[in-house]
Design an enzyme around this catalytic site. Sequence first.
Site, short mmCIF file in Angstrom:
data_model
loop_
_atom_site.label_atom_id
_atom_site.label_comp_id
_atom_site.label_asym_id
_atom_site.label_seq_id
_atom_site.Cartn_x
_atom_site.Cartn_y
_atom_site.Cartn_z
N CYS A 117 0.88 -1.17 0.00
CA CYS A 117 0.00 0.00 0.00
C CYS A 117 0.91 1.22 0.00
O CYS A 117 1.54 1.52 1.01
CB CYS A 117 -0.92 0.01 1.21
SG CYS A 117 -1.97 1.50 1.27
N CYS A 176 -0.64 4.39 2.41
CA CYS A 176 -0.72 4.27 3.87
C CYS A 176 -0.42 2.83 4.25
O CYS A 176 0.70 2.38 4.11
CB CYS A 176 -2.07 4.75 4.39
SG CYS A 176 -3.48 4.05 3.51
N SER A 177 -1.43 2.10 4.70
CA SER A 177 -1.20 0.69 5.06
C SER A 177 -2.48 -0.11 4.93
O SER A 177 -2.84 -0.90 5.81
CB SER A 177 -0.66 0.59 6.49
OG SER A 177 -1.55 1.20 7.41
N CYS A 178 -3.21 0.09 3.83
CA CYS A 178 -4.45 -0.66 3.60
C CYS A 178 -4.15 -2.16 3.58
O CYS A 178 -3.21 -2.60 2.90
CB CYS A 178 -5.09 -0.23 2.28
SG CYS A 178 -5.63 1.49 2.28
#
Length: 208
Positions: A109, A112-114
């Site tokens: 991702c 961000c950090s999906c």
Amino acid sequence: MPHDHHDDHPHSLLPSDPELRARALESILVEKGLVDPASLNALIDTYENKIGPRNGAQVVARAWTDPDYKKRLLENGTDTIAELGFQGRQSEHMVAVENTPEQHNMVVCTLCSCYPWAILGIPPAWYKSDAYRSRAVREPRAVLDEFGVKLLPTQKVRVWDSSAEVRYLVIPMRPDGTEGMTEEQLTDLVSRNSMIGTALATPPGDQP
């Protein structure tokens, strides 16, 4: 701002970065005797390495043993994963991608950090790091090599960028020598990292 003068507010003692804030809160709770560090670590390990990844591993094992299920999984990941009862927050829009001798897939991702929590559990720290998020796109083979994934020169690497709209599940290649194994036994060969693409499925007999 109305709260600028309240320097003794608990939040004023915490750093702005979310991960640092979480660590600071943990330290405060431990210091006050409200949290046992060993119990907290055990709980995190359970969700990070057992409950969540186990869900995804069951999906992969079913795809390895049931061609019809795999076909549906590749066509409609969300609904097909839900057939096994796995659905929830941040796992509403799932796409499954299959590793083959011609192509290896890995997930990142970049914004961000999906991450599909309901399928893979708690995201690892490295998945959220700036280094992984940037290098996975620029030099995926080098990143894979650092994770110990050795690919053939002829094997292409495709990087899938997760987002708020879609998240990915990598179906690793089924290891050789597993023809007589049950679906439950196959589940033990599937790690969280193999479903992100930063590892291969574990050969039979090599699992802990």
